[in-house]
Design an enzyme around this catalytic site. Structure first.
Site: not given
Lengths: 483, 337
Positions: A323-325, A483
């Site tokens: 999800w963060h990247g 993000f």
């Protein structure tokens, strides 16, 4: 529009002034929608169009879900919402990553694929509002939430500018009702909201942005710094990311309070945690609970065999890393945290402390055992930040390699000491901050001071001018905006 | 937990918020007192190069057509010699309005837009960064405003946004050093003392040994930025507007060090093609004509030593004269026609 600019302060003053002059909640909601879209368009007006489309899809799907009874139809509607939201996220955030990985995989199998990449600008905060709108449709699908009857209320809920670009990721069940009722802002809300905003500014401008100088310098070329210096830079990053993100959350929460809204707490002194499980109950709470409710529990949660629980945890943490990247570094960071937390599940020893409990025990000063557990937890968290911060997987491994090779090199420690010596003022301020966090850990933020007004005003003034003197030369961005 | 929303009597709420308003006003007044005491004695840097904006605008206001008005960034400030241009182009009144590229193309155009009249000629030497990446710098815009506040009128919306966003940080820099002169103050290259009565920098006549190295290669990736279409359109509409007022606009490639030219040759070719298509007959030079050996450069790309500066000015002056002698159609036909 970035919180720590004069633009935002003028914008906030103007919107708040008009908001308080408006006669009812409906007109206030219209103002909030307009100002939120203006806030978001400050970056790029096209981002607002994307958000509007995403919001309308979920509003319509939510409405239809409430009207339809058939399981099959409801599943199709949910799939439409998931497809639209995750499709947007996938296109803007993950397409190039997976296209490049697929090309590499094909090349390793002897196939020559021409990589297809998209030239897209990642809209700020897309992961945050996408998750917020997803939770709305999923909750309606689960019949845990009634859909909003008013499009205005719904648009105001999705776009609410204090938490739009970096959270907290609010649940509709918590935030939406606040748009559906009249708000009465008490004097204490205004005062405490302003204090919390100031505390956020201090965290960001005085500490996080100055720590960033050390981190950026050594992480830019890890091969040129010694192991202890890289470890020092990693500790600095551990503080930087906490101060940056929790500072943002403080400004968001404080701003929302000025308008009479209560946002969920996003950080609860996570670095005073004594175990992995406790840390994750205190760190980025709105995201952790989102993954718990919409990924971990649907996978079976802890109502399964130990092995299955471990798998569920690993899968949830790995996804939260992604999800963060779109990079392997984030995937590894997530998986490492999952692996760290698994033993507590396998042994059945789970932390009982929640975000509202006092971290580190109730004693005025931490007891030796508690202190050692806190330091151990902090040390592990810090090591995982290497993957989070390094530009590439190769850089992450190089940093660990340098740390290992220089472990017994005294001159390398001298270099680290020189870095500290060059920034004594900053490290002294950081030490004061840790003390303030410890003594204020039972409170929502560090400026909740039971002192006479003159003393409080002196502290506020001192902090304002400290911000002015320590702020960087150029407008900094918040880490979580990417993000 | 659902939120607790407290309802109060409206009178009580108004009294309470009124008291709070008074307290906030007193607190803010105290902060202004602190600000005044911390900033006491601060004055703008009279040696800063951007202060030349005052002189340049005074020249523009005081003169009348026909004039040769030079527009651009530092490639014009350090790369053209107005007396030579006056001599070769046949236009005796020359005003060099250029300062630095990070002020942005829009501001450069807006500064002269309203002043153009029948018989005026504009020579605009763009810099490649204007088409490659967004070079506009809030820092330079604020420094310009410090020197000439009325320049606010020439800024576009995007520039005003940048200025507003950075203003708090500028205040922080000022407070950190009340006697702050800006990093360019002690650098002879950027000293206002070398600006002549046309607005050119004459530093190349006085300084020959330059400590600063020639910078690294030009970083240009047109595909990434997508800026080129917007910028070319700005130039096209500026040219059309000038023509409507009876003024002619010509364009020139900036002087570039040979290695930098080679590294960005493909992108420069695209820029040249796009400009040639949008502004037929307006480009005075080919890109390759603007390349120079490293010994010609003063301290960086775009900045020339004295002799090559005179050569460049002579070449462009001759070409302006040549174009002016031809019968040129006024204005630019729309691309779609």
């Amino acid at each position: 529009m970035t919180f720590t600019t004069l633009t935002f302060l003028l914008f906030l003053g103007l919107v708040l002034g008009v908001y308080r002059a408006l006669p009812n909640r409906r007109t206030q909601n219209v103002l909030l929608i307009l100002s939120s879209y203006a806030f978001y368009s400050w970056w790029d007006w096209r981002f607002s169009v994307l958000m509007l489309v995403s919001s309308l899809v979920d509003f319509l799907v939510g409405k239809r879900l409430a009207q339809v009874d058939g399981t099959r139809s409801r599943k199709w509607l949910l799939a439409a919402s998931l497809g639209a939201n995750l499709g947007l996220l996938g296109t803007f955030k993950y397409f190039n990553f997976f296209a490049a990985e697929l090309t590499d995989l094909a090349a390793s199998l002897g196939l020559n694929l021409h990589p297809v990449t998209l030239r897209l600008v990642l809209p700020v905060g897309i992961s945050f509002y996408t998750f917020q709108t997803l939770s709305y449709t999923i909750d309606i699908y689960r019949r845990q939430l009634e859909p909003s009857k008013s499009l205005l209320d719904y648009l105001a809920f999705v776009s609410f500018f204090p938490q739009l670009v970096a959270g907290p990721i609010e649940r509709a069940a918590h935030l939406l009702p606040q748009f559906q009722q009249p708000r009465q802002v008490r004097e204490s809300d205004l005062v405490d909201g302003l204090r919390q905003i100031l505390w956020g500014f201090v965290k960001k401008l005085v500490l996080a942005d100055n720590l960033a100088r050390i981190v950026d310098l050594h992480y830019a070329n890890p091969g040129e710094s010694s192991g202890p210096v890289l470890m020092l830079a990693t500790v600095c990053f551990g503080f930087q990311i906490y101060l940056d993100f929790s500072g943002y959350s403080d400004i968001a929460t404080g701003t929302a309070r000025l308008f009479g809204f209560r946002l969920m707490r996003n950080f609860a002194n996570p670095y005073f945690s004594m175990s992995a499980a406790e840390f994750w109950r205190r760190w980025h709470i709105s995201l952790s609970t989102w993954f718990r409710d919409y990924v971990y529990i649907p996978l079976g949660g802890n109502r399964a065999s130990r092995a299955r629980q471990a798998f569920n945890l690993l899968a949830t943490f790995t996804l939260s890393g992604l999800w963060h990247g779109a990079s392997w570094n984030f995937v590894i960071w997530g998986a490492l945290n999952g692996l760290w937390i698994v033993p507590s599940v396998m042994t059945g020893r789970r932390a009982s402390e929640g975000p509202d409990d006092l971290p580190g025990g109730t004693a005025r000063l931490p007891q030796p055992r508690a202190l050692s557990r806190m330091l151990g937890t902090f040390a592990f968290v810090t090591l995982t930040w290497v993957f989070f911060r390094a530009d590439t997987l190769g850089d992450s491994l190089l940093i660990f390699e340098r740390a290992g090779l220089d472990l017994l090199t005294p001159s390398a420690y001298l270099e680290a000491w020189q870095v500290i010596g060059g920034e004594l003022g900053l490290f002294a301020l950081l030490g004061l901050f840790v003390l303030a966090e410890w003594f204020q850990r039972g409170k929502q933020h560090g400026l909740d001071l039971p002192w006479p007004r003159a003393a409080r005003w002196a502290v506020y003034s001192g902090l304002i001018w400290l911000c002015m003197y320590r702020m960087p030369n150029d407008v900094p961005t918040f880490i979580y905006f990417q993000f | 937990m659902p939120p607790t929303i407290e309802r109060q009597g409206s009178t009580q709420a108004i009294e309470s918020s009124g008291r709070l308003g008074v307290r906030v006003a007193i607190f803010l007044a105290l902060q202004f007192l602190v600000l005044a005491s911390l900033g006491w004695g601060y004055s703008r840097n009279e040696h800063a190069l951007l202060g030349a904006a005052r002189q340049k605008h005074a020249l523009l206001d005081a003169s009348g057509p026909p004039r040769l008005i030079l527009v651009g960034g530092s490639s014009v400030l350090y790369g053209l010699d107005s007396p030579t241009l006056a001599e070769t182009s046949g236009l005796s009144s020359v005003i060099n309005m250029a300062l630095t590229a990070p002020l942005g193309l829009e501001l450069m155009l807006n500064e002269v837009r309203g002043h153009l009249a029948e018989g005026d000629v504009v020579l605009l030497s763009f810099e490649y960064e204007h088409f490659c990446t967004d070079v506009v710098s809030a820092r330079d815009l604020i420094w310009l405003l410090e020197q000439r506040p009325i320049s606010l009128e020439d800024m576009g919306v995007d520039q005003l946004k940048l200025v507003l966003d950075r203003s708090l940080y500028h205040l922080g820099s000022v407070l950190r050093s009340r006697s702050w002169d800006g990093p360019r103050a002690h650098d002879p290259i950027h000293d206002i003392a070398y600006i002549n009565r046309y607005g050119d920098s004459t530093v190349s006549q006085h300084v020959d040994e330059v400590a600063a190295p020639i910078p690294t290669l030009l970083d240009c990736d047109l595909g990434r930025s997508g800026l080129i279409a917007t910028q070319v359109e700005k130039l096209r509409s500026f040219t059309t507007e000038a023509a409507a007022n009876g003024a002619e606009v010509y364009y020139a490639h900036p002087p570039l060090e040979a290695r930098s030219f080679e590294s960005a040759q493909a992108d420069i070719a695209v820029i040249h093609r796009r400009l040639s298509e949008a502004l037929p007959g307006r480009l005075l030079s080919e890109p390759v004509e603007a390349t120079h050996p490293v010994r010609d450069m003063l301290d960086s790309n775009y900045h020339l030593r004295h002799a090559p500066k005179l050569r460049r000015s002579r070449l462009l002056g001759d070409r302006i004269l040549e174009r002016q002698k031809r019968v040129e159609p006024r204005g630019i036909e729309p691309l779609t026609s």
